[in-house]
Design an enzyme around this catalytic site. Structure first.
Site, PDB file in Angstrom:
ATOM      1  CG  ASP A 134      37.670  67.492 -73.821  1.00 14.84           C
ATOM      2  OD1 ASP A 134      37.811  68.676 -74.145  1.00 14.84           O
ATOM      3  OD2 ASP A 134      37.984  67.029 -72.715  1.00 14.84           O
ATOM      4  NE  ARG A 171      40.099  67.105 -70.271  1.00  8.26           N
ATOM      5  CZ  ARG A 171      39.964  68.390 -70.544  1.00  8.26           C
ATOM      6  NH1 ARG A 171      40.658  69.268 -69.880  1.00  8.26           N
ATOM      7  NH2 ARG A 171      39.137  68.799 -71.484  1.00  8.26           N
TER       8      ARG A 171
END
Ligand code: ADE
Length: 234
Positions: free
Chosen positions: A175, A160
């Site tokens: 995030d 990611r």
């Protein structure tokens, strides 16, 4: 980035690696993930990879020969060159390692290559650590039956962070645990505006970007404090 997984169970990774995010990243050439079977480096008719611990005790330990030779077969001169910032990280997955954090993952994501060593049985012969000098990493204070699931956690979370892997490059920045303050994300809402009598908070519908940002920050601080409290409890 290249990721090598050193394991006795490469078949555990197949559907995980072919899955959407990782499959796409590999096809796009952003990630090159390879699996090496420790057993390919075992010798003798039984291709033994584990044995009983000296001094007695339960279970079996991974023998040093097959694991070290498997990793050495993967290393190139470039991987071994002594530079201030190493281009390759070797991580051993073990419950006795350093607890995995977003900060460690961000550091892994800067490497050209990471090699993940998955243990099975009761663990590794100490001379594997003495020879390869890996970073010892734990994914939590519990014992898994092997390092494979822990390696999948690392692969997923590192992927990611590689530029281009996520469709919207902003989503990794937003995030939980990311950014300088490392706050956990607060609650989020999508349509419908009302679900079983539960309303979307009015502020999110206000169109006032500053108010929305302030509300989100406050929610993130509260969620982080709550999680810190849970961690202290354990
Ligand atoms: N292997 C077994 N348990 C583990 C854990 N908690 N973290 C990393 N590797 C492991």
């Amino acid at each position: 980035m290249r990721i090598d997984v050193v394991t006795l169970f490469p078949e555990m990774f197949q559907s995980f690696l072919d899955g959407s995010l990782l499959g796409t990243a590999q096809k796009a050439g952003l990630l090159d993930i390879r699996l090496s079977n420790i057993r390919d480096f075992a010798v003798g008719t039984h291709r033994q990879v584990d044995d009983r611990p000296y001094g007695g005790g339960p279970g079996m330990l991974l023998m040093p020969g097959p694991v070290v030779e498997c990793v050495e077969s993967l290393l190139t001169k470039k991987d071994c060159s002594e530079t201030a910032v190493p281009s390759t990280s070797i991580a051993m997955l073990t419950p006795s390692g350093q607890p995995l954090t977003q900060q460690i993952l961000e550091e892994f994501a800067t490497r050209r290559r990471i090699i993940l060593l998955c243990g099975r049985y009761e663990g590794f012969d100490q001379r594997i650590c003495d020879t390869l000098k890996p970073e010892l990493i734990s994914v939590g204070n519990y014992v898994l039956s092997g390092g494979e699931v822990a390696a999948m956690v690392i692969i997923d979370a590192v992927a990611r962070l590689i530029p281009g892997v996520l469709g919207d490059s902003l989503s990794a920045v937003d995030d939980s645990f990311s950014g300088t303050d490392r706050l956990i994300e607060g609650p989020q809402y999508t349509r419908p505006r009302e679900f079983r009598g539960l309303q979307v908070p009015e502020v999110l519908l206000s169109g006032d970007h500053q108010r929305i940002a302030d509300w989100r920050k406050m929610q993130a601080v509260t969620a982080t404090q709550k999680q810190t409290y849970y961690c202290q409890d354990n």
